[in-house]
Write a protein that holds these residues in place. Sequence first.
Motif, PDB file in Angstrom:
ATOM      1  N   MET A   1       0.838  -1.203   0.000  1.00 24.76           N
ATOM      2  CA  MET A   1       0.000   0.000   0.000  1.00 24.76           C
ATOM      3  C   MET A   1       0.874   1.256   0.000  1.00 24.76           C
ATOM      4  N   GLY A   2       1.993   1.205   0.717  1.00 26.19           N
ATOM      5  CA  GLY A   2       2.914   2.336   0.742  1.00 26.19           C
ATOM      6  C   GLY A   2       3.559   2.573  -0.605  1.00 26.19           C
ATOM      7  N   ARG A   3       3.890   1.501  -1.326  1.00 28.59           N
ATOM      8  CA  ARG A   3       4.471   1.659  -2.667  1.00 28.59           C
ATOM      9  C   ARG A   3       3.473   2.315  -3.614  1.00 28.59           C
ATOM     10  N   GLN A   4       2.203   1.916  -3.510  1.00 28.27           N
ATOM     11  CA  GLN A   4       1.179   2.525  -4.365  1.00 28.27           C
ATOM     12  C   GLN A   4       1.004   4.003  -4.041  1.00 28.27           C
ATOM     13  N   ARG A   5       0.944   4.309  -2.736  1.00 31.09           N
ATOM     14  CA  ARG A   5       0.800   5.710  -2.330  1.00 31.09           C
ATOM     15  C   ARG A   5       1.999   6.521  -2.796  1.00 31.09           C
ATOM     16  N   LEU A   6       3.200   5.946  -2.693  1.00 29.44           N
ATOM     17  CA  LEU A   6       4.405   6.632  -3.140  1.00 29.44           C
ATOM     18  C   LEU A   6       4.332   6.927  -4.634  1.00 29.44           C
ATOM     19  N   ALA A   7       3.898   5.957  -5.423  1.00 26.26           N
ATOM     20  CA  ALA A   7       3.771   6.168  -6.871  1.00 26.26           C
ATOM     21  C   ALA A   7       2.780   7.297  -7.157  1.00 26.26           C
ATOM     22  N   ASP A   8       1.644   7.303  -6.462  1.00 26.81           N
ATOM     23  CA  ASP A   8       0.644   8.362  -6.650  1.00 26.81           C
ATOM     24  C   ASP A   8       1.206   9.724  -6.264  1.00 26.81           C
ATOM     25  N   GLU A   9       1.878   9.782  -5.122  1.00 22.97           N
ATOM     26  CA  GLU A   9       2.424  11.060  -4.648  1.00 22.97           C
ATOM     27  C   GLU A   9       3.551  11.557  -5.544  1.00 22.97           C
ATOM     28  N   ARG A  10       4.344  10.638  -6.101  1.00 22.79           N
ATOM     29  CA  ARG A  10       5.389  11.053  -7.038  1.00 22.79           C
ATOM     30  C   ARG A  10       4.773  11.719  -8.257  1.00 22.79           C
ATOM     31  N   THR A  11       3.699  11.139  -8.762  1.00 22.28           N
ATOM     32  CA  THR A  11       3.012  11.727  -9.916  1.00 22.28           C
ATOM     33  C   THR A  11       2.503  13.120  -9.563  1.00 22.28           C
ATOM     34  N   ASN A  12       1.850  13.251  -8.407  1.00 23.89           N
ATOM     35  CA  ASN A  12       1.358  14.567  -7.968  1.00 23.89           C
ATOM     36  C   ASN A  12       2.500  15.566  -7.823  1.00 23.89           C
ATOM     37  N   TRP A  13       3.604  15.116  -7.227  1.00 23.99           N
ATOM     38  CA  TRP A  13       4.745  16.002  -7.022  1.00 23.99           C
ATOM     39  C   TRP A  13       5.327  16.464  -8.350  1.00 23.99           C
ATOM     40  N   ARG A  14       5.482  15.550  -9.301  1.00 18.40           N
ATOM     41  CA  ARG A  14       6.044  15.919 -10.600  1.00 18.40           C
ATOM     42  C   ARG A  14       5.166  16.936 -11.311  1.00 18.40           C
ATOM     43  N   GLU A  15       3.849  16.764 -11.229  1.00 19.33           N
ATOM     44  CA  GLU A  15       2.939  17.733 -11.843  1.00 19.33           C
ATOM     45  C   GLU A  15       3.061  19.090 -11.166  1.00 19.33           C
ATOM     46  N   PHE A  16       3.118  19.095  -9.846  1.00 19.98           N
ATOM     47  CA  PHE A  16       3.269  20.344  -9.107  1.00 19.98           C
ATOM     48  C   PHE A  16       4.597  21.018  -9.435  1.00 19.98           C
ATOM     49  N   ALA A  17       5.690  20.237  -9.413  1.00 22.41           N
ATOM     50  CA  ALA A  17       7.020  20.789  -9.703  1.00 22.41           C
ATOM     51  C   ALA A  17       7.075  21.355 -11.113  1.00 22.41           C
ATOM     52  N   ALA A  18       6.460  20.685 -12.077  1.00 26.66           N
ATOM     53  CA  ALA A  18       6.448  21.185 -13.459  1.00 26.66           C
ATOM     54  C   ALA A  18       5.694  22.510 -13.543  1.00 26.66           C
ATOM     55  N   ALA A  19       4.586  22.627 -12.812  1.00 19.87           N
ATOM     56  CA  ALA A  19       3.820  23.876 -12.826  1.00 19.87           C
ATOM     57  C   ALA A  19       4.632  25.014 -12.212  1.00 19.87           C
ATOM     58  N   VAL A  20       5.298  24.739 -11.086  1.00 19.76           N
ATOM     59  CA  VAL A  20       6.119  25.772 -10.438  1.00 19.76           C
ATOM     60  C   VAL A  20       7.285  26.154 -11.345  1.00 19.76           C
ATOM     61  N   THR A  21       7.931  25.166 -11.941  1.00 26.56           N
ATOM     62  CA  THR A  21       9.054  25.439 -12.843  1.00 26.56           C
ATOM     63  C   THR A  21       8.609  26.317 -14.002  1.00 26.56           C
ATOM     64  N   SER A  22       7.446  26.033 -14.560  1.00 24.26           N
ATOM     65  CA  SER A  22       6.980  26.847 -15.694  1.00 24.26           C
ATOM     66  C   SER A  22       6.721  28.287 -15.270  1.00 24.26           C
ATOM     67  N   LEU A  23       6.335  28.503 -14.021  1.00 24.36           N
ATOM     68  CA  LEU A  23       6.142  29.871 -13.527  1.00 24.36           C
ATOM     69  C   LEU A  23       7.464  30.589 -13.291  1.00 24.36           C
ATOM     70  N   LEU A  24       8.489  29.837 -12.913  1.00 29.13           N
ATOM     71  CA  LEU A  24       9.769  30.451 -12.565  1.00 29.13           C
ATOM     72  C   LEU A  24      10.677  30.677 -13.761  1.00 29.13           C
ATOM     73  N   GLU A  25      10.486  29.912 -14.827  1.00 34.26           N
ATOM     74  CA  GLU A  25      11.349  30.075 -15.992  1.00 34.26           C
ATOM     75  C   GLU A  25      10.967  31.349 -16.725  1.00 34.26           C
ATOM     76  N   PRO A  26      11.968  32.030 -17.259  1.00 33.41           N
ATOM     77  CA  PRO A  26      11.648  33.262 -17.993  1.00 33.41           C
ATOM     78  C   PRO A  26      10.841  32.940 -19.248  1.00 33.41           C
ATOM     79  N   ASP A  27       9.949  33.859 -19.593  1.00 38.63           N
ATOM     80  CA  ASP A  27       9.114  33.721 -20.780  1.00 38.63           C
ATOM     81  C   ASP A  27      10.013  33.907 -22.026  1.00 38.63           C
ATOM     82  N   PRO A  28      10.072  32.916 -22.924  1.00 43.76           N
ATOM     83  CA  PRO A  28      10.955  33.050 -24.092  1.00 43.76           C
ATOM     84  C   PRO A  28      10.478  34.155 -25.054  1.00 43.76           C
ATOM     85  N   TRP A  29       9.191  34.506 -25.011  1.00 47.54           N
ATOM     86  CA  TRP A  29       8.676  35.568 -25.871  1.00 47.54           C
ATOM     87  C   TRP A  29       7.915  36.586 -25.013  1.00 47.54           C
ATOM     88  N   PRO A  30       8.667  37.464 -24.335  1.00 46.22           N
ATOM     89  CA  PRO A  30       7.998  38.415 -23.449  1.00 46.22           C
ATOM     90  C   PRO A  30       7.060  39.321 -24.247  1.00 46.22           C
TER      91      PRO A  30
END
Length: 85
Positions: free
Chosen positions: A53-82
């Motif tokens: 059950m912990g392995r399944q929860r870890l897999a789910d949380e990793r997916t959530n974390w990657r989506e969150f991290a990608a969203a934050v990264t896209s906000l922090l990266e400079p806009d290539p076409w300001p």
Amino acid sequence: MKEALKAGSDGRFDLPTGTVYPALHRLERAGLIAGEWSVVEGRKRRTYQVTPMGRQRLADERTNWREFAAAVTSLLEPDPWPATH
């Protein structure tokens, strides 16, 4: 456990003991990890294993974390076409 976190994170996670063990106890009560006692060099030691059950929860949380991290990264990266003003 505290030392393993610190070593595995190149020193970035140096958590106080009072933080680590309550978290382990919560994970164990939730059925996400299972602990057992052993004796190593005459000292009692508790080791933990991730449950299925912990392995399944870890897999789910990793997916959530990657989506969150990608969203934050896209906000922090400079806009290539300001926008021009």
